[in-house]
Design an enzyme around this catalytic site. Structure first.
Site, PDB file in Angstrom:
ATOM      1  N   ARG A  30       0.807  -1.221   0.000  1.00 52.44           N
ATOM      2  CA  ARG A  30       0.000   0.000   0.000  1.00 52.44           C
ATOM      3  C   ARG A  30       0.841   1.273   0.000  1.00 52.44           C
ATOM      4  NH1 ARG A  30      -4.143   2.304   4.585  1.00 52.44           N
ATOM      5  NH2 ARG A  30      -5.774   3.094   3.197  1.00 52.44           N
ATOM      6  N   CYS A  91      -7.344   6.604  -0.683  1.00 53.22           N
ATOM      7  CA  CYS A  91      -7.042   5.177  -0.699  1.00 53.22           C
ATOM      8  C   CYS A  91      -7.914   4.573   0.406  1.00 53.22           C
ATOM      9  CB  CYS A  91      -5.559   4.930  -0.423  1.00 53.22           C
ATOM     10  SG  CYS A  91      -5.033   3.218  -0.678  1.00 53.22           S
ATOM     11  N   SER A  92      -8.890   3.775   0.026  1.00 54.06           N
ATOM     12  CA  SER A  92      -9.918   3.319   0.961  1.00 54.06           C
ATOM     13  C   SER A  92      -9.348   2.448   2.075  1.00 54.06           C
ATOM     14  CB  SER A  92     -10.992   2.539   0.210  1.00 54.06           C
ATOM     15  OG  SER A  92     -11.612   3.341  -0.762  1.00 54.06           O
ATOM     16  N   MET A  93     -10.140   2.283   3.142  1.00 52.72           N
ATOM     17  CA  MET A  93      -9.761   1.397   4.234  1.00 52.72           C
ATOM     18  C   MET A  93      -9.436   0.010   3.699  1.00 52.72           C
ATOM     19  SD  MET A  93     -12.703   2.240   7.083  1.00 52.72           S
ATOM     20  CE  MET A  93     -12.206   0.794   8.052  1.00 52.72           C
ATOM     21  N   PRO A  94      -8.316  -0.574   4.083  1.00 55.05           N
ATOM     22  CA  PRO A  94      -7.975  -1.912   3.585  1.00 55.05           C
ATOM     23  C   PRO A  94      -9.061  -2.959   3.827  1.00 55.05           C
ATOM     24  CG  PRO A  94      -6.053  -0.899   4.563  1.00 55.05           C
ATOM     25  CD  PRO A  94      -7.202   0.035   4.842  1.00 55.05           C
TER      26      PRO A  94
END
Length: 378
Positions: A30, A91-94
């Site tokens: 990430r 960048c969205s929550m994993p």
């Protein structure tokens, strides 16, 4: 811990992350997709700025936490490190990324159309899983597009990237086996159904104006429709062409009262939330707990708004309404209609998308609940 160890620790914490996606998260780290300056937005704590040059440890901790990392505000007009303005790319929550990819559940060789490239991380994960040649990703914002292309190149992947409006999909290359949507959707564009192979799936965050958002998985049938159900709760930035904002209204309020506690309306069940969103698709709400056990709910639509205030000192709830509609009265009726159905939960609701529009249903697609007078055949 170094970046690799942090990535392993994060992926190990994500529930139900399959081996293939776990391997993808290890192979496509990430941190390669996060700019040096950004805003960390945890789900359960206040946001804070991160700056790799100033504090690399905090930056890396944030990148490998289960938090969204906001990378753009106000379409680039504001400094993202200030944390102010409207969030417009991230960048969205994993864990949400994992939920969406898990729902997608592609076969080897599947071709995927992604709506919303963002930082490029999910496109990179898809490319690792399926091969660069099988992933097409669309991004509407030029600056975001350029940054994603650089990020992906740095990660060793080159999926097909298209600068354009994701609402229109990408007819070149259709039909796709799957459509993966990384932005909130109020009305599912029919182009996505048209561009998906029969039996293929569309995974999207349905973000109605009323409370809540829901990960939704639709399967395309052979009759020009897509049908499916709602899954876990989600929150995403809206598809750019479907953004909306509260209206600016004038005029005096009409004073009334109610015995229905507004806290029950907004906190009873995600099933109630879906029923209300289906019945009143143009009504939005916001609420907050206040001192001494009081609670305030605001409602609005294009031409009306309402203020609803609960206080434990009074049996009746104070209601102020203005505009062409009595929004609290409509909301109260929609909630009590859901109660009269037996209070069905989220798992019993679903969505159908067809050439004539989008329909929400209860138990089976024949039992539609769209519209204030809808009564499903229970």
């Amino acid at each position: 811990m170094n970046a690799g160890e942090r990535g392993n620790a994060l992926s190990d914490k994500i529930a139900d992350l399959g081996d293939e996606w776990r391997a993808a998260m290890h192979a496509v780290p990430r941190h390669l997709f996060i700019p040096d300056k950004a805003w960390c937005h945890p789900d359960d704590a206040p946001g804070y700025p991160i700056d790799r040059a100033v504090d690399p440890g905090t930056w890396l901790d944030a990148v490998y936490s289960d938090a969204a990392i906001v990378t753009q505000t106000d379409d680039g007009a504001s400094d993202v490190a200030e944390g102010e303005g409207e969030y417009t790319s991230s960048c969205s929550m994993p864990s949400l990324v994992a939920a969406g990819l898990g729902a997608l559940s592609p076969f080897d060789g599947d071709e995927v159309l992604e709506i919303g490239t963002g930082t490029g991380w999910t496109a990179g994960l898809l490319a690792h899983r399926l091969g660069d040649e099988n992933v097409t990703s669309i991004e509407i914002d030029r600056a975001v597009f350029d940054a994603a292309a650089e990020n992906l190149s740095r990660s060793g992947h080159e999926p097909r990237l298209i600068l354009g409006d994701g609402a229109a999909g990408c007819s070149e290359g259709a039909p796709y086996d799957q459509v993966h949507v990384t932005c909130g959707v109020l009305e599912v564009p029919y182009a996505w159904v048209e561009q998906t192979r029969v039996g293929g799936v569309i995974v999207l965050p349905w973000m109605p104006r009323w409370e809540g958002g829901y990960l939704t998985k639709l399967t395309v049938t052979g009759d020009g429709t897509a049908v499916g159900r709602f899954h876990t709760g989600v929150a995403y930035m809206m598809l750019r062409s479907q953004r909306w904002s509260p209206p600016q209204l004038d005029g005096s309020y009409r004073d009334s009262a109610s015995y229905l506690d507004p806290r029950r309306v907004v906190r009873s069940s995600t099933g109630a939330g879906i029923a209300i969103a289906a019945t009143l698709p143009d009504v939005s709400g916001a609420y907050a707990d206040q001192d001494d056990g009081e609670f305030h709910l605001s409602l609005w639509s294009g031409d009306s708004d309402a203020q609803v205030h609960y206080s434990p000192a009074f049996k009746r709830v104070a209601v102020l309404q203005r505009g062409a509609r009595d929004l609290w009265d409509e909301l109260e009726a929609a909630y009590l209609r859901w109660v009269s159905w037996g209070g069905p939960d989220r798992a019993r609701f679903g969505m159908t998308v067809s050439p004539d529009g989008q329909h929400i249903w209860l138990d089976t697609p024949a039992n539609t609940v769209n519209g204030s007078s809808a009564e499903p055949g229970l």
